[in-house]
Design a protein around this motif. Structure first.
Motif, PDB file in Angstrom:
ATOM      1  N   ILE A   1     -31.579  21.227   4.653  1.00  0.00           N
ATOM      2  CA  ILE A   1     -32.524  20.142   4.343  1.00  0.00           C
ATOM      3  C   ILE A   1     -32.778  19.267   5.564  1.00  0.00           C
ATOM      4  O   ILE A   1     -33.798  18.576   5.639  1.00  0.00           O
ATOM      5  N   GLY A   2     -31.878  19.324   6.549  1.00  0.00           N
ATOM      6  CA  GLY A   2     -32.091  18.571   7.777  1.00  0.00           C
ATOM      7  C   GLY A   2     -33.248  19.087   8.608  1.00  0.00           C
ATOM      8  O   GLY A   2     -33.693  18.409   9.541  1.00  0.00           O
ATOM      9  N   LYS A   3     -33.749  20.283   8.275  1.00  0.00           N
ATOM     10  CA  LYS A   3     -34.902  20.816   9.007  1.00  0.00           C
ATOM     11  C   LYS A   3     -36.193  20.068   8.680  1.00  0.00           C
ATOM     12  O   LYS A   3     -37.225  20.335   9.293  1.00  0.00           O
ATOM     13  N   ALA A   4     -36.112  19.139   7.736  1.00  0.00           N
ATOM     14  CA  ALA A   4     -37.263  18.263   7.488  1.00  0.00           C
ATOM     15  C   ALA A   4     -37.436  17.279   8.630  1.00  0.00           C
ATOM     16  O   ALA A   4     -38.488  16.646   8.766  1.00  0.00           O
ATOM     17  N   GLU A   5     -36.399  17.145   9.461  1.00  0.00           N
ATOM     18  CA  GLU A   5     -36.434  16.240  10.604  1.00  0.00           C
ATOM     19  C   GLU A   5     -36.310  17.032  11.898  1.00  0.00           C
ATOM     20  O   GLU A   5     -36.045  18.228  11.881  1.00  0.00           O
ATOM     21  N   GLU A   6     -36.439  16.349  12.997  1.00  0.00           N
ATOM     22  CA  GLU A   6     -36.245  16.966  14.294  1.00  0.00           C
ATOM     23  C   GLU A   6     -34.783  16.808  14.713  1.00  0.00           C
ATOM     24  O   GLU A   6     -34.067  15.958  14.217  1.00  0.00           O
ATOM     25  N   GLY A   7     -34.309  17.632  15.633  1.00  0.00           N
ATOM     26  CA  GLY A   7     -32.968  17.484  16.150  1.00  0.00           C
ATOM     27  C   GLY A   7     -31.961  18.398  15.481  1.00  0.00           C
ATOM     28  O   GLY A   7     -32.317  19.435  14.898  1.00  0.00           O
ATOM     29  N   ASN A   8     -30.679  18.023  15.559  1.00  0.00           N
ATOM     30  CA  ASN A   8     -29.571  18.805  15.017  1.00  0.00           C
ATOM     31  C   ASN A   8     -29.662  18.841  13.498  1.00  0.00           C
ATOM     32  O   ASN A   8     -29.292  17.876  12.815  1.00  0.00           O
ATOM     33  N   HIS A   9     -30.135  19.942  12.953  1.00  0.00           N
ATOM     34  CA  HIS A   9     -30.405  19.956  11.519  1.00  0.00           C
ATOM     35  C   HIS A   9     -29.128  20.039  10.692  1.00  0.00           C
ATOM     36  O   HIS A   9     -29.109  19.595   9.545  1.00  0.00           O
ATOM     37  N   ALA A  10     -28.033  20.596  11.247  1.00  0.00           N
ATOM     38  CA  ALA A  10     -26.799  20.709  10.474  1.00  0.00           C
ATOM     39  C   ALA A  10     -26.249  19.328  10.150  1.00  0.00           C
ATOM     40  O   ALA A  10     -25.913  19.030   8.991  1.00  0.00           O
ATOM     41  N   GLN A  11     -26.136  18.467  11.163  1.00  0.00           N
ATOM     42  CA  GLN A  11     -25.618  17.123  10.912  1.00  0.00           C
ATOM     43  C   GLN A  11     -26.610  16.291  10.100  1.00  0.00           C
ATOM     44  O   GLN A  11     -26.202  15.459   9.273  1.00  0.00           O
ATOM     45  N   ALA A  12     -27.900  16.512  10.327  1.00  0.00           N
ATOM     46  CA  ALA A  12     -28.905  15.809   9.515  1.00  0.00           C
ATOM     47  C   ALA A  12     -28.802  16.230   8.049  1.00  0.00           C
ATOM     48  O   ALA A  12     -28.969  15.407   7.142  1.00  0.00           O
ATOM     49  N   SER A  13     -28.504  17.500   7.815  1.00  0.00           N
ATOM     50  CA  SER A  13     -28.357  17.989   6.440  1.00  0.00           C
ATOM     51  C   SER A  13     -27.188  17.307   5.754  1.00  0.00           C
ATOM     52  O   SER A  13     -27.279  16.930   4.575  1.00  0.00           O
ATOM     53  N   VAL A  14     -26.076  17.145   6.475  1.00  0.00           N
ATOM     54  CA  VAL A  14     -24.913  16.445   5.894  1.00  0.00           C
ATOM     55  C   VAL A  14     -25.306  15.022   5.509  1.00  0.00           C
ATOM     56  O   VAL A  14     -25.009  14.552   4.388  1.00  0.00           O
ATOM     57  N   ARG A  15     -25.980  14.341   6.406  1.00  0.00           N
ATOM     58  CA  ARG A  15     -26.365  12.947   6.142  1.00  0.00           C
ATOM     59  C   ARG A  15     -27.312  12.835   4.953  1.00  0.00           C
ATOM     60  O   ARG A  15     -27.128  11.990   4.065  1.00  0.00           O
ATOM     61  N   LEU A  16     -28.303  13.707   4.889  1.00  0.00           N
ATOM     62  CA  LEU A  16     -29.283  13.641   3.817  1.00  0.00           C
ATOM     63  C   LEU A  16     -28.689  14.036   2.471  1.00  0.00           C
ATOM     64  O   LEU A  16     -29.115  13.547   1.418  1.00  0.00           O
ATOM     65  N   ALA A  17     -27.712  14.927   2.493  1.00  0.00           N
ATOM     66  CA  ALA A  17     -27.130  15.417   1.232  1.00  0.00           C
ATOM     67  C   ALA A  17     -26.218  14.396   0.585  1.00  0.00           C
ATOM     68  O   ALA A  17     -25.944  14.479  -0.628  1.00  0.00           O
TER      69      ALA A  17
ATOM     70  N   GLU B   1     -12.431  15.583  -2.707  1.00  0.00           N
ATOM     71  CA  GLU B   1     -12.020  16.852  -2.106  1.00  0.00           C
ATOM     72  C   GLU B   1     -13.174  17.840  -2.085  1.00  0.00           C
ATOM     73  O   GLU B   1     -13.411  18.526  -1.084  1.00  0.00           O
ATOM     74  N   ALA B   2     -13.900  17.918  -3.196  1.00  0.00           N
ATOM     75  CA  ALA B   2     -15.046  18.816  -3.257  1.00  0.00           C
ATOM     76  C   ALA B   2     -16.120  18.388  -2.262  1.00  0.00           C
ATOM     77  O   ALA B   2     -16.745  19.221  -1.591  1.00  0.00           O
ATOM     78  N   ARG B   3     -16.313  17.091  -2.152  1.00  0.00           N
ATOM     79  CA  ARG B   3     -17.322  16.570  -1.226  1.00  0.00           C
ATOM     80  C   ARG B   3     -16.967  16.922   0.214  1.00  0.00           C
ATOM     81  O   ARG B   3     -17.837  17.334   0.999  1.00  0.00           O
ATOM     82  N   ASN B   4     -15.704  16.760   0.567  1.00  0.00           N
ATOM     83  CA  ASN B   4     -15.282  17.106   1.926  1.00  0.00           C
ATOM     84  C   ASN B   4     -15.530  18.586   2.220  1.00  0.00           C
ATOM     85  O   ASN B   4     -15.950  18.954   3.327  1.00  0.00           O
ATOM     86  N   THR B   5     -15.262  19.434   1.232  1.00  0.00           N
ATOM     87  CA  THR B   5     -15.483  20.873   1.402  1.00  0.00           C
ATOM     88  C   THR B   5     -16.952  21.171   1.653  1.00  0.00           C
ATOM     89  O   THR B   5     -17.309  21.899   2.588  1.00  0.00           O
ATOM     90  N   VAL B   6     -17.821  20.603   0.822  1.00  0.00           N
ATOM     91  CA  VAL B   6     -19.251  20.888   0.933  1.00  0.00           C
ATOM     92  C   VAL B   6     -19.801  20.350   2.253  1.00  0.00           C
ATOM     93  O   VAL B   6     -20.586  21.023   2.940  1.00  0.00           O
ATOM     94  N   GLU B   7     -19.385  19.138   2.618  1.00  0.00           N
ATOM     95  CA  GLU B   7     -19.879  18.572   3.876  1.00  0.00           C
ATOM     96  C   GLU B   7     -19.392  19.379   5.070  1.00  0.00           C
ATOM     97  O   GLU B   7     -20.130  19.552   6.052  1.00  0.00           O
ATOM     98  N   PHE B   8     -18.162  19.881   5.003  1.00  0.00           N
ATOM     99  CA  PHE B   8     -17.677  20.729   6.096  1.00  0.00           C
ATOM    100  C   PHE B   8     -18.533  21.985   6.212  1.00  0.00           C
ATOM    101  O   PHE B   8     -18.938  22.370   7.316  1.00  0.00           O
TER     102      PHE B   8
END
Length: 875
Positions: free
Chosen positions: A502-518, A530-537
């Motif tokens: 989902i970070g590909k909606a923005e410019e730049g590092n899409h992996a870290q942007a995806s974590v932030r947006l999610a 615990e589940a959140r940490n797993t998914v964000e990783f």
């Protein structure tokens, strides 16, 4: 009957006449010049309209009219060679008067009687001038007697006749052809429909069954012009079975077809040939020709592709509805209620009261869950009801209560049907409403050299790839399928896949942007920490495994060591491996080569070995970062000294294996423990039970606990055994209730815990307890394979590592761990795994606090082999 292939037809028709290359003189030359001028003028008008974005139905109909005039003139001139009645018809797109600039001119030339030399000259008089005009002519030359019995096997020709339109000749002959066609066998329409659907499936498979292509083929791809034609053919062939909304659907398809025709016209105009692929380069020209809105070219192209996907979706749904109408999926003979709100009909599951359901968003997600559970689709009327009302609700309407949040979290468990239902949710707007974070990549087109699909469709295709691993098609995929079966929470992997781009909606590092947006979605769902940490990783590192596997030297042990340090646990390794597999595969049909698949598997195996073979070496007290995390989150009821003392001597991986909440529970569980006592927690997680025990070490402890679980019919899936230098033991067993003992007996949990109390206290002899059960005929296996045991002193600085591969069976872990104890060895860490009927176990053992010497290794290996082989014989 003349051949239909263009080259052979020319030779057959020409006979002993002049070669086609011989110059034409006199009147024929003047006619040729006139025809060329007519065609040039018609094409010029067409090109002008196309470049203004007006190359739709009207422009193509005018061009078809001009082509009619040319053909009619040629027929009139050629009829001087034969007095026999004939009719010339337009077929296919030409028959529908949607003749694109460089499309084939498809003709049927039908004679009343047999075709002799005179009729051949007529045919040549029509076709040769068209060839001379550099037109591509598809032609069928027939005589009426060919239709005495309709050729039901020539399905494509039968479909072509559905669009037949008279251009010149005797219309009464055409009416006779129609009459004979309608008097064909009663099952002919059904046979044509079946063949048509087979052709559709073959064509769609070439495009991975998705409309969301980055460079779509506007004619052949799903949602393209051929889908519109197929939907109309089905309605024409079996009109009685279609619902009353045919007029509305016809109007929608006219609008879609108009858009696609305009796009195709620009493609033909710009390339000068029959081009149907909307390539990145041509998207720019089409966007400008169609006047797509946008401040710059990039925005105009995005606008064009958004419009394309919207129209293609209507076309695809129209064909899907038509298919469902003529060939409904298997359904109950009568409608069947599912609860009070839903019913299953022949076209899928639907709302009992659509008006009431329109204002109850909680029912919308439930209907998709039920569709998956019952193996059917969602009925079109239900999809329409949701689509018409979805804008009235917000994402909060689906997570208002804990029950609704749990329903949403559980929905993402990867199982057959999930991709199809998520696609339906996406198409009707529900997915974007539940997860507005997903909306930013809806129809998102990113230009590169390897991606073939839009970002949102690529995302959904990863979930389809995950589904397929439940039933792998090849042996190489079965190994990945085994990983999926071993995951404790595979729904977290689905969540990670949904949000990973989902970070590909923005410019730049899409992996870290995806974590932030999610994170906003995880907040709404109240995803546990615990589940959140797993998914964000997984989201943040979803590119890392492919980089290491495909771009690094896997023979370098430091590469694997660094990657193993990144993932930390087998569970995350398995999830990241599967995520990488389906992510790469969803890029295009050719991206994941067998070589890349093998590299990925090799990295998984090397990393798994590194994680497991050296697991017990690092202790918590030597990990200040890990200690600070655990101490920093310490609850008020646990003093720092108690927590530090509990962690002292446990392996570093303990924190990676168990979340903070579980660690603090273990601390409380350990309070007041004495020798000959055992403190336990036994709890259920869906299909898996987890037993946690805390006690003081004694001989045969681990094997006795495993024996108790086997006695009650439990199938141990994995076990973690951890012992500190001062004799504190923390063991965690995960197992399935293979014989339904826990499920069927309300007091069964207490029975197991009481049995463990007595075993640890020494009042029950486990070998005696198990002896009668192990002789039962219920546990006899198939022909056994000899066990394989490997001892290693190199991979761990502290332990001798035993890798054991043997036939799985009741009591296996008990028997192995008992042998270890009988040889005076301590079992400090056990990693238990299964692949099919094979047990793959890794035991970390010491003797008097040191590694086993070579002779001790040999003795232990031989003893294990004897016990395992004897078990094969008795079982």
């Amino acid at each position: 009957m003349l051949p239909t292939d263009a080259n052979t037809a020319r030779a057959a028709i020409a006979g002993d006449q002049q070669p086609a290359s011989t110059p034409v003189t006199g009147g024929a030359g003047a006619q040729k010049a006139q025809l060329a001028a007519t065609l040039a003028r018609a094409r010029g008008e067409y090109v002008a309209a196309a470049r203004q974005g007006s190359g739709g139905r009207r422009a193509q109909a005018l061009y078809a009219d001009e082509m009619d005039a040319i053909v009619r003139q040629l027929v009139d001139a050629a009829r001087v060679h034969s007095a026999q009645p004939l009719v010339v018809c337009a077929l296919g797109g030409y028959g529908r008067r949607t003749l694109c600039l460089h499309s084939d001119v498809d003709l049927l030339i039908l004679f009343e009687r047999g075709i002799e030399r005179e009729e051949a000259r007529v045919v040549n008089g029509v076709l040769q001038p068209l060839w001379d005009l550099q037109l591509t002519v598809g032609h069928h030359v027939r005589e009426l007697s060919d239709f005495t019995e309709v050729d039901a096997d020539n399905i494509e020709f039968q479909m072509a006749l559905l669009d037949a339109r008279v251009i010149a000749g005797d219309e009464t002959l055409f009416e006779e052809l129609r009459r004979r066609s309608t008097q064909a066998k009663a099952d002919l329409p059904v046979r044509i429909s079946n063949a048509l659907l087979e052709l559709v499936d073959e064509r769609h498979a070439e495009f991975n069954d998705t409309i969301y292509q980055l460079e779509p083929d506007v004619k052949n791809a799903p949602g393209g012009l051929r889908d519109i034609a197929a939907a109309r053919y089905l309605r024409t062939l079996e009109p009685a079975i279609f619902p009353s909304d045919a007029g509305r659907m016809t109007e929608m398809l006219i609008q879609v077809e108009e858009f696609l025709l305009r796009v195709r016209s620009v493609l033909h105009t710009e390339t000068g040939r029959d081009a149907n692929m909307l390539t990145h380069e041509l998207q720019e020209r089409v966007a400008d020709a169609l006047g797509c809105p946008g401040d710059d070219l990039h925005r105009r192209v995005e606008s064009l592709m958004g419009a394309y996907f919207r129209h293609a979706r209507v076309s695809a749904r129209a064909l899907s509805r038509a298919r469902q109408a003529v060939r409904p999926a298997e359904a109950p003979a009568v409608q069947r209620l599912v609860g009070r709100q839903f019913e299953i009909a022949k076209n899928g599951i639907r709302f009992v009261d659509p008006d009431s359901a329109a204002s109850r968003p909680s029912l919308w997600l439930e209907i998709f869950r039920l569709a998956i559970a019952h193996g059917c689709g969602v009925a079109e009327e239900a999809l329409d009801a949701i689509e018409q009302n979805v804008d009235r609700c917000t994402s909060e309407d689906f997570v208002g209560t804990e029950a609704e949040r749990q329903q949403l979290r559980n929905f993402f468990y990867p199982r057959p049907g999930l991709y199809a239902r998520l696609s339906e949710m996406h198409d009707c707007g529900l997915l974007n409403r539940i997860l507005p974070e997903f909306k930013g990549i809806h129809g998102r087109v990113l230009r590169d050299f390897y991606h073939r699909y839009t970002v949102d469709e690529h995302t959904l295709l990863t979930i389809r790839g995950l589904e397929t691993l439940w039933h792998p098609a090849t042996p190489s995929r079965k190994r990945f399928g085994a990983l999926l079966e071993e995951l404790r929470t595979p729904e977290l992997l689905t969540l990670a896949l949904l949000f990973h781009d989902i970070g590909k909606a923005e410019e730049g590092n899409h992996a870290q942007a995806s974590v932030r947006l999610a994170r906003s979605a995880f907040d709404r769902m109240e995803l546990p920490a615990e589940a959140r940490n797993t998914v964000e990783f997984l989201i943040g590192h979803h590119l890392d495994m492919s980089k290491v596997a495909f771009r690094r030297d896997l023979d370098d042990p430091h590469i694997v060591e660094r990657f193993a340090h990144l993932v930390g646990t087998e569970e995350l390794l398995k999830m990241l491996c599967l995520m990488t597999l389906v992510d790469v595969e969803a890029v295009s049909s050719t991206t994941l080569t067998p070589w890349k698949e093998e590299l990925l598997w090799r990295l998984y195996v090397d990393t798994y070995n590194h994680l497991t073979l050296g697991y017990g070496d690092e202790l918590m007290q030597n990990d200040p970062v890990g200690l600070s995390v655990v101490l920093g989150g310490r609850p008020e009821d646990i003093p720092e000294t108690e927590l530090t003392q509990f962690l002292n001597g446990l392996p570093r991986r303990y924190v990676a294996l168990f979340g903070l909440a579980s660690i603090y529970r273990h601390v409380r569980l350990a309070r007041g423990i004495h020798r000959d006592e055992v403190h336990t927690i036994l709890e259920n997680h869906d299909d898996v039970w987890e037993l946690t025990i805390v006690t003081v070490d004694k001989p045969y402890l681990f094997s006795n606990v495993a024996g108790v679980l086997s006695y009650f019919g439990m199938d141990i899936l994995r076990a973690q055994a951890m012992t500190t230098p001062d004799g504190f033991v923390l063991d965690v067993f995960e197992f399935s209730d293979a014989e339904a003992f826990l499920r069927q007996n309300p007091g069964a949990s207490n029975d197991i815990c009481r049995m463990l109390d007595r075993v640890v206290a020494g009042s029950i002899d486990v070998p005696t307890l198990l002896r009668g059960r192990e002789r039962s005929t219920l546990y006899r296996r198939r022909i056994p394979e000899p066990p394989r045991i490997h001892a290693d002193n190199e991979h761990s600085r502290k332990y001798t590592v035993l890798e054991i591969v043997a036939d799985d069976g009741p009591g296996l872990l008990y028997r192995m761990s008992r042998v270890v104890s009988e040889h005076g060895c301590d079992l400090d860490l056990a990693l238990i795994g299964t692949e099919g009927r094979k047990a793959i176990d890794v035991l970390h053992v010491t003797k008097a606090g040191r590694k086993l010497e070579e002779g001790e290794q040999t003795q232990l290996k031989e003893a294990l082999e004897r016990v395992l082989e004897a078990a094969d014989e008795t079982h």
